[in-house]
Each structure stands twice: as structure tokens, then as C-alpha cells.
Design an enzyme around this catalytic site. Structure first.
Site, short mmCIF file in Angstrom:
data_model
loop_
_atom_site.label_atom_id
_atom_site.label_comp_id
_atom_site.label_asym_id
_atom_site.label_seq_id
_atom_site.Cartn_x
_atom_site.Cartn_y
_atom_site.Cartn_z
N SER A 162 -12.27 -27.77 -21.64
CA SER A 162 -12.83 -26.51 -22.12
C SER A 162 -13.99 -26.07 -21.23
O SER A 162 -14.83 -26.89 -20.85
CB SER A 162 -13.32 -26.68 -23.54
OG SER A 162 -12.25 -27.11 -24.35
N ARG A 202 -17.48 -15.48 -26.94
CA ARG A 202 -16.11 -15.31 -26.45
C ARG A 202 -15.61 -13.87 -26.60
O ARG A 202 -16.09 -13.12 -27.46
CB ARG A 202 -15.17 -16.22 -27.25
CG ARG A 202 -15.52 -17.71 -27.12
CD ARG A 202 -14.42 -18.48 -26.47
NE ARG A 202 -14.85 -19.82 -26.07
CZ ARG A 202 -14.16 -20.58 -25.25
NH1 ARG A 202 -13.02 -20.16 -24.74
NH2 ARG A 202 -14.58 -21.78 -24.91
N ASP A 243 -4.66 -20.78 -20.97
CA ASP A 243 -5.20 -21.90 -21.77
C ASP A 243 -4.15 -22.92 -22.20
O ASP A 243 -4.45 -24.10 -22.24
CB ASP A 243 -5.91 -21.35 -23.01
CG ASP A 243 -6.86 -22.33 -23.65
OD1 ASP A 243 -7.70 -22.90 -22.93
OD2 ASP A 243 -6.76 -22.56 -24.88
N ARG A 267 -16.11 -25.31 -31.51
CA ARG A 267 -15.29 -26.27 -32.23
C ARG A 267 -16.14 -27.44 -32.70
O ARG A 267 -17.09 -27.83 -32.04
CB ARG A 267 -14.15 -26.79 -31.33
CG ARG A 267 -13.00 -25.84 -31.17
CD ARG A 267 -11.92 -26.39 -30.29
NE ARG A 267 -12.36 -26.53 -28.91
CZ ARG A 267 -12.76 -27.66 -28.35
NH1 ARG A 267 -12.73 -28.80 -29.02
NH2 ARG A 267 -13.17 -27.68 -27.10
N HIS A 304 -2.87 -28.38 -22.42
CA HIS A 304 -4.04 -27.50 -22.30
C HIS A 304 -4.10 -26.99 -20.86
O HIS A 304 -4.95 -27.42 -20.07
CB HIS A 304 -5.29 -28.32 -22.65
CG HIS A 304 -6.53 -27.52 -22.86
ND1 HIS A 304 -7.79 -28.09 -22.82
CD2 HIS A 304 -6.74 -26.22 -23.12
CE1 HIS A 304 -8.70 -27.17 -23.05
NE2 HIS A 304 -8.09 -26.02 -23.23
N TYR A 320 -15.22 -19.70 -36.81
CA TYR A 320 -15.23 -19.69 -35.35
C TYR A 320 -13.80 -19.86 -34.82
O TYR A 320 -13.06 -20.75 -35.26
CB TYR A 320 -16.14 -20.80 -34.78
CG TYR A 320 -15.86 -20.98 -33.31
CD1 TYR A 320 -16.28 -20.01 -32.39
CD2 TYR A 320 -15.10 -22.05 -32.84
CE1 TYR A 320 -15.96 -20.13 -31.05
CE2 TYR A 320 -14.78 -22.17 -31.49
CZ TYR A 320 -15.21 -21.20 -30.61
OH TYR A 320 -14.87 -21.31 -29.29
N CYS A 330 -14.11 -25.19 -18.17
CA CYS A 330 -14.13 -25.73 -16.81
C CYS A 330 -13.35 -24.88 -15.83
O CYS A 330 -13.02 -25.32 -14.73
CB CYS A 330 -13.61 -27.16 -16.80
SG CYS A 330 -14.74 -28.32 -17.56
N LYS A 346 -5.44 -23.84 -30.79
CA LYS A 346 -5.57 -25.28 -30.57
C LYS A 346 -4.87 -26.08 -31.66
O LYS A 346 -4.27 -27.12 -31.39
CB LYS A 346 -7.03 -25.67 -30.46
CG LYS A 346 -7.74 -24.98 -29.29
CD LYS A 346 -7.11 -25.37 -27.98
CE LYS A 346 -7.43 -24.47 -26.83
NZ LYS A 346 -8.67 -24.64 -26.14
P1 GTP Z 1 -11.79 -22.62 -22.32
O1 GTP Z 1 -11.45 -21.25 -22.75
O2 GTP Z 1 -12.93 -23.20 -23.08
O3 GTP Z 1 -10.62 -23.54 -22.31
O4 GTP Z 1 -12.43 -22.50 -20.83
P2 GTP Z 1 -11.79 -22.29 -19.39
O5 GTP Z 1 -11.31 -23.60 -18.86
O6 GTP Z 1 -10.82 -21.17 -19.42
O7 GTP Z 1 -13.06 -21.90 -18.50
P3 GTP Z 1 -13.52 -20.48 -17.88
O8 GTP Z 1 -12.57 -20.00 -16.82
O9 GTP Z 1 -13.81 -19.57 -18.98
O10 GTP Z 1 -14.86 -20.90 -17.14
C1 GTP Z 1 -15.94 -21.49 -17.81
C2 GTP Z 1 -17.20 -21.42 -16.99
O11 GTP Z 1 -17.01 -22.03 -15.71
C3 GTP Z 1 -17.64 -19.99 -16.72
O12 GTP Z 1 -19.04 -19.92 -16.87
C4 GTP Z 1 -17.26 -19.76 -15.28
O13 GTP Z 1 -18.10 -18.82 -14.66
C5 GTP Z 1 -17.39 -21.15 -14.66
N1 GTP Z 1 -16.45 -21.32 -13.52
C6 GTP Z 1 -15.13 -21.03 -13.49
N2 GTP Z 1 -14.59 -21.27 -12.28
C7 GTP Z 1 -15.59 -21.76 -11.51
C8 GTP Z 1 -15.67 -22.20 -10.14
O14 GTP Z 1 -14.68 -22.21 -9.39
N3 GTP Z 1 -16.89 -22.65 -9.70
C9 GTP Z 1 -18.00 -22.66 -10.51
N4 GTP Z 1 -19.13 -23.10 -10.01
N5 GTP Z 1 -17.96 -22.23 -11.80
C10 GTP Z 1 -16.78 -21.80 -12.30
C1 SPV Z 2 -11.48 -24.49 -25.68
O1 SPV Z 2 -12.51 -24.94 -26.19
O2 SPV Z 2 -10.76 -25.18 -24.91
C2 SPV Z 2 -11.07 -23.10 -25.93
C3 SPV Z 2 -11.79 -22.35 -26.93
O3 SPV Z 2 -10.13 -22.61 -25.33
S1 SPV Z 2 -11.31 -22.78 -28.55
O4 SPV Z 2 -10.18 -21.93 -28.92
O5 SPV Z 2 -12.46 -22.52 -29.38
O6 SPV Z 2 -10.91 -24.15 -28.60
MN MN Z 3 -9.24 -24.07 -23.85
#
Ligand code: GTP
Ligand code: SPV
Ligand code: MN
Length: 597
Positions: free
Chosen positions: A251, A374, A280, A72, A229, A200, A253, A209
Site C-alpha cells: 500500500s 483518497r 490495485d 485500514r 494486489h 473508511y 508504494c 480489499k
Molecule cells: P495503494 O492505493 O495504497 O495501494 O497505493 P499505491 O501502491 O497505488 O501507491 P501510489 O501510486 O498512490 O503512491 C503512493 C505514494 O508514493 C505517493 O505519495 C507517490 O507520490 C509516491 N510514489 C509513487 N511512485 C513513486 C516513485 O517512483 N518514486 C518516489 N520517490 N515516490 C513515488
Molecule cells: C491499500 O491500502 O492498499 C489501498 C487502500 O489500496 S484501501 O482500499 O484502503 O485498502
Molecule cells: Mn492497494
């Protein structure tokens, strides 16, 4: 092609867009497999996508976006309201007049020699009282196929819309993909989104979003509900009772990971289960029972690929095994499969990296997949998808969790004292930045409710809306804060995370059900050490103590940062939150901790 709709509002709008962009052809997306297959074939013919190995990845495709178009673009994401104050100090603003003018100059004739696809889609199950309808016009097959995974697409949506004018008008065009002319314009007052020069996901899958958060947050403010979110998950106990939790993390996290968590063995044996409702976005409403109910408006996951493995997130990985699209990952030329960092220890040797260059995972020093690469996977593929995930009534929320990446300040978990204090905790959420947005990674920024890039109106008014919602919810969820990302002096994470986060969820549910006591600290209720179950974990008592410690110095430093942030919010900041900040300051300065029941 014949129009799929006889809705005069729809036809008038489509006509305007056709006159502006002048496509060679217009195609209405009816949602039929026949039509989608034709588009898949065409996408492969033009090289926009590659079909993957039919045995290992049936119905799956590989796609790469332009090198400067992989996340983004927050500084080109604009909220265009008549009054600048309505966009507020945390958004980029342009007047609608100027934005439409600029947008028109970019979109003019931009679909010459291209086909315009018209995608009718529903956010939320078609016909649910939570749901809302959008139309996205695009010149990208990738967008059509991705929207078909991420939302409910097709004729049934137009039938549900009928003659109504209540739909979000989304226009997307690849134009020339020039980053200098890349904009994502939001017109919340007109239910309109214009996105140009990007391909993207986060910029172009307009249901996600752009609609389900930026436009919907504005609608929720006006109509008395909330667009957040947040992931939504259900925790089933051995008695078969399910509590639902919604959690907002910025994002990348950990939302997708938490939503699909597999409990540790000791819990599985007892019969605990976790069910995914969404990963999400949550749309939340108060019902007659005085509780907050939520739906997941999406139908798929647009998940971060790197780090997703059988070990870290089995359920997400399984969801991607059919009918999915992979973007900016590694393409294995030997067997037409995909790979990314930390998928396993066996990277392909004869592959293409996310740039499309030859790449050998055994010898290359460069990463093969982009950190924000992704997958787009249908939610129904997910082995732990909740039976309620498409319930038109939603699910009742017992707890709300806020969390971010904080190396030092935030403890593993704490509970707010009240809804108002919980809103304060959400409003002061901060995290170290990730690759999900273009820009520097690892810098702490305040990201209230994980909505800083996604709130479609003035952040101070948004806080006010949260407080007002609290008045309407007679039986509100309890509000918590978590941090899986605390590090030691070597910068290593000290909490195992992932499936072991269940141990923290257990405490949260125990608190919701009044089953455990907690200690009232300067910042809220902190668990007693004995109430976080570390059975089977390789964690010392000292580490657990560290995880639950509140370091007064770093909190006082954080308070200064919060004050700066609140100053930026300015006049719209609700008094209640300034008061909460005063209480926090006082508590830290007095540094008192009392044990309570
Ligand atoms: P968006 O789709 O961008 O909103 O991301 P999200 O909040 O769904 O994050 P996602 O679950 O995809 O995790 C993002 C990164 O954080 C990945 O590389 C995971 O491996 C890492 N991660 C997730 N949970 C944990 C955790 O409990 N501990 C650690 N150390 N890393 C984590
Ligand atoms: C985020 O960045 O929080 C996502 C991916 O879930 S995007 O749809 O690109 O915003
Ligand atoms: Mn997100």
C-alpha cells in the site's frame, strides 16, 4: 420498496440481515442515475458530503471521515475460518462462531432509524468468465456512491446472478463508529464479510480489499486462479505491439503512479505509450495458450491524494476531475474545490483541513490533508485507460514485478532466475510501512507479494499455491523485483522515479523479449549499466552504480530477517522456498558474480 431480486438465496439472506439490524427502510440500488442523484442530494442534505464546484469538478463530492477512522485497521481485520491454521500465522483469527456472535451483538438493531441500502455489484465486467458477484448491504450513502464508482453496480448484476447462490454476502454498518467495536470479519468458508463501526474506504467498500483480495484469494486457491494486489499496465512500442505487466507493491508504494506513468520525452517521441488496465488489484488465470491472463476486477481508483499532481501523475489527476469523491483532503471554502499536499504550490488560504477545522495553507504548519486521504475516481475517466481494460478475456501478462520501499538493500531492479525463484523473491518482499494502515510509519516489515494485509488464508498455503500455479503455466511471465526508493546518506531518493521508471520497464520488456543480456548475481539477474537508458537524466555514473549495487552485509542481515519470517510461517512453508533461501545464503557467503548470456 419492492425487491429487485427474486433469487431465493438473496432474499433469505437479506431477510436475516433485516431482522438483525432492523432498518427503518430498505432500498435496492438499481444503478440508475435517477436513484443515484437522489442519494447524492440526500447525502448533501445530511452533511455527509458536500457538492464541489460544478464547473471545475462536475459530479464531484467532498467527504470527511471520523478522525480515528482514516485508514485500514489491520489488528481488527479478522479471518474467521473453522480451523485457526487455515487463517495462518500472519492473519488475525477468530472462530466463525465467536465472530458471528460478536458481530450480531454489534449489528443488532444498529440500523434503527436508518435506511438500509442493498448494492448488487460485479467484480469484473458483468458476464466475464473472470467475474464474480457480491451484494453489499450498508447504511451509508457514501458507501453506495463510492461502490458505484469502484464496481459495476445495479440491476444487470442481479440478472447475471439469476438463481445462483454464488455471491459474496457483505454486511456493512456504521453502527456508532466506536473504534473499540470496529471489526472487519471475513468468513472465506461462507463467502461472507461483516464490517462494523467504520466508514473508511478500505474497511467498508467491501468489493475491494475484503472481497477482491481476501475472499477472492481464498476462492482462487480452491478454484485454481489468483487474486493479487497488483496493478496492470500495457506498454506499447513504436510498432504498436503491447506487452502487459502486473506489479505488486505494498500500500502507498506506487502502484497507481506506475499504472498511469507517462514515459519520458525521449520515449514519447519514438512512439512508446503506457496504458492503464488497473491500479490495485488483478485476478489472474491460466488459459489454453499456457499464458497467465489478468483482469482488473474494479471499475474505479481509490487513490492516495497527497503527492498526486499534474507533474507526478497527470492521468490520475485528470481522472478525478469529474464524478469523483474526495475523502479527508482540504476543502477550499472560496471556490468549493479540493486541495492536498503537493498538488501544487498554491494552497488555499480560506479552507477546511481534514479535521474540518479552518485552515490557511499559506501560514499553517500542520498538513491540510490526511496522508492517507483518497480520491475515488471512475477508471473510464483516466486519459490513458487501456482499450482492453474491460475486455472480458483479460490481457496476457509478460512480466510480474514485486517492489517495495527499501532505503538500502534492494537494487533498482533485478530478475529472478525462474518461476520458483520468483515466488521466493515475492515471498520475501519487504517494505517500510506507510500511512495506508493505522500504526507506525517507516518500519521495515515483510510483506510477501504485498499481500500481508490481504491474504484470506494461510500464507504458507498461499506460497504453495503460487508454486502450483507455476506448474500449470507453460509460458509463464518473467518475475522481477524493483525498488524506486533507494536513498543516499542524506536520506534523499537517488532514483528520480515516476515517469522515469519507464526506463526500468524497458529493461524488463527487453529481458522478456530476450533482447538484452544480464549478469547473474547472488540475488538474480542484474542489468548491465549500459542497458538502463539514462539519456536525458541528471544521474551520474556513480549513482547508477550505487542503484545496481548489492551490499552483501545488508543482504546477509536481511536473510536473517527472512529466516525469522519463514520460521513464523512454520510447517506450511513449501520446501522449495527453504531451498531458495539456502541458495541465496550460499551465494551471498560465496559472493560470486558470473556474467551470463
Ligand atoms: P495503494 O492505493 O495504497 O495501494 O497505493 P499505491 O501502491 O497505488 O501507491 P501510489 O501510486 O498512490 O503512491 C503512493 C505514494 O508514493 C505517493 O505519495 C507517490 O507520490 C509516491 N510514489 C509513487 N511512485 C513513486 C516513485 O517512483 N518514486 C518516489 N520517490 N515516490 C513515488
Ligand atoms: C491499500 O491500502 O492498499 C489501498 C487502500 O489500496 S484501501 O482500499 O484502503 O485498502
Ligand atoms: Mn492497494
Amino acid at each position: 420498496m419492492q425487491s429487485l431480486s427474486s433469487n431465493a438465496n438473496v432474499l433469505k439472506w437479506i431477510n436475516e440481515i433485516v431482522l438483525l439490524t432492523k432498518p427503518e427502510k430498505v432500498m435496492w440500488i438499481d444503478g440508475s442515475e435517477e436513484q443515484l442523484n437522489q442519494l447524492r442530494q440526500e447525502g448533501c442534505k445530511t452533511g455527509e458530503m458536500v457538492a464541489l464546484n460544478k464547473e471545475e469538478y462536475p459530479g464531484c463530492y467532498y467527504h470527511r471521515s471520523q478522525k480515528d477512522d482514516v485508514a485500514r485497521l489491520e489488528n481488527k481485520t479478522l479471518i474467521c475460518t473453522i480451523n485457526e491454521e487455515n487463517a495462518g500465522p500472519t492473519n488475525n483469527w477468530k472462530s466463525p462462531e465467536e465472530a458471528y456472535k460478536l458481530g450480531r451483538s454489534i449489528f443488532e438493531n444498529s440500523m434503527n432509524n436508518r435506511t438500509m441500502y442493498i448494492i448488487p455489484y460485479s467484480m469484473g465486467p458483468v458476464g466475464s468468465p473472470f467475474s464474480k458477484i457480491g451484494l453489499e448491504v450498508t447504511d451509508s450513502i457514501y458507501v453506495v456512491l463510492s461502490m458505484n464508482i469502484m464496481t459495476r453496480v445495479g440491476k444487470s448484476v442481479l440478472d447475471a446472478l439469476g438463481d445462483s447462490n454464488d455471491f459474496v454476502r457483505g454486511l456493512h454498518g456504521k453502527c456508532t463508529l466506536d473504534i473499540n467495536e470496529r471489526y472487519i470479519f471475513h468468513f472465506p468458508e461462507d463467502n461472507t464479510i461483516w464490517s462494523c463501526n467504520s466508514a473508511y474506504g478500505g474497511n467498508v467498500l467491501l468489493g475491494k480489499k475484503c472481497f477482491a483480495l481476501r475472499i477472492a484469494s481464498y476462492q482462487g486457491w480452491k478454484e485454481g486462479w489468483m487474486a493479487e494486489h497488483m496493478l496492470i499496465l500495457g506498454i506499447e512500442n513504436p510498432k504498436g505491439e503491447i506487452n502487459y505487466i502486473a506489479a505488486a507493491f505494498p500500500s502507498a508504494c506506487g502502484k497507481t503512479n506506475l499504472a498511469m506513468l507517462i514515459p519520458p520525452e525521449i520515449y514519447k517521441k519514438k512512439g512508446y505509450k503506457v496504458w492503464t488496465v488497473g491500479d490495485d488489484i488483478a485476478w489472474l488465470k491460466v488459459k489454453e495458450d499456457g499464458r497467465l491472463w489478468a483482469i482488473n476486477p474494479e471499475a474505479g481508483f481509490f487513490g492516495v491524494a497527497p503527492g498526486t499532481s499534474e507533474k507526478s501523475n497527470y492521468n490520475a489527476l485528470m481522472a478525478t476531475k469529474k464524478d469523483s469523491i474526495f475523502t479527508n483532503v482540504v476543502y477550499n471554502l472560496d471556490d468549493e474545490t479540493v486541495w492536498w499536499e503537493k498538488m501544487d504550490n498554491n494552497p488555499p488560504e480560506n479552507a477546511l483541513d481534514w479535521h474540518g477545522n479552518p485552515w490557511n495553507g499559506k501560514t499553517s504548519k500542520e498538513k491540510g490533508a490526511h496522508p492517507n486521504s483518497r480520491f475515488t475516481a471512475p477508471a473510464k475517466n483516466c486519459p490513458c485507460i487501456s482499450k482492453q481494460w474491460e475486455s472480458p478475456e483479460g490481457v496476457p501478462i509478460s512480466a510480474i514485478i514485486f517492489g517495495g520501499r527499501r532505503a538500502k538493500t534492494a537494487p533498482l531492479v533485478y530478475q529472478s532466475r525462474s518461476w520458483q525463484h520468483g515466488v521466493f523473491v515475492g515471498s520475501t518482499l519487504a517494505s517500510e510501512t506507510t500511512a495506508a494502515a493505522a500504526g507506525k510509519v517507516g518500519v521495515v516489515r515483510r510483506d510477501p507479494m504485498a499481500m500481508i494485509p490481504f491474504c484470506g488464508y494461510n500464507m504458507g498455503d498461499y506460497f504453495g499455491h503460487w508454486l502450483e500455479m507455476g506448474e500449470k503455466i507453460s509460458n509463464p511471465p518473467k518475475i522481477f523485483h524493483v525498488n524506486w526508493f533507494r536513498t543516499n546518506s542524506e536520506g534523499k531518493f537517488i532514483w528520480p522515479g515516476y515517469g522515469d521508471n519507464f526506463r526500468v520497464l524497458e529493461w524488463i520488456i527487453n529481458r522478456y523479449e530476450n533482447k538484452v543480456e544480464a549478469d547473474l548475481s547472488q540475488i538474480g539477474y542484474i542489468p548491465r549499466k549500459e542497458d538502463i537508458n539514462i539519456e536525458g537524466l541528471n544521474i551520474t555514473d556513480a549513482v547508477l552504480t550505487d542503484l545496481l549495487t548489492i551490499d552483501i552485509e545488508s543482504w546477509l542481515a536481511d536473510v536473517q530477517n527472512i529466516e525469522k519470517f519463514y520460521k513464523k510461517i512454520g510447517a506450511t512453508l513449501p520446501n522449495e522456498l527453504s531451498k531458495e533461501l539456502d541458495i541465496l545464503k550460499l551465494n551471498l557467503n560465496n559472493s560470486i558474480g558470473t556474467s551470463i548470456k
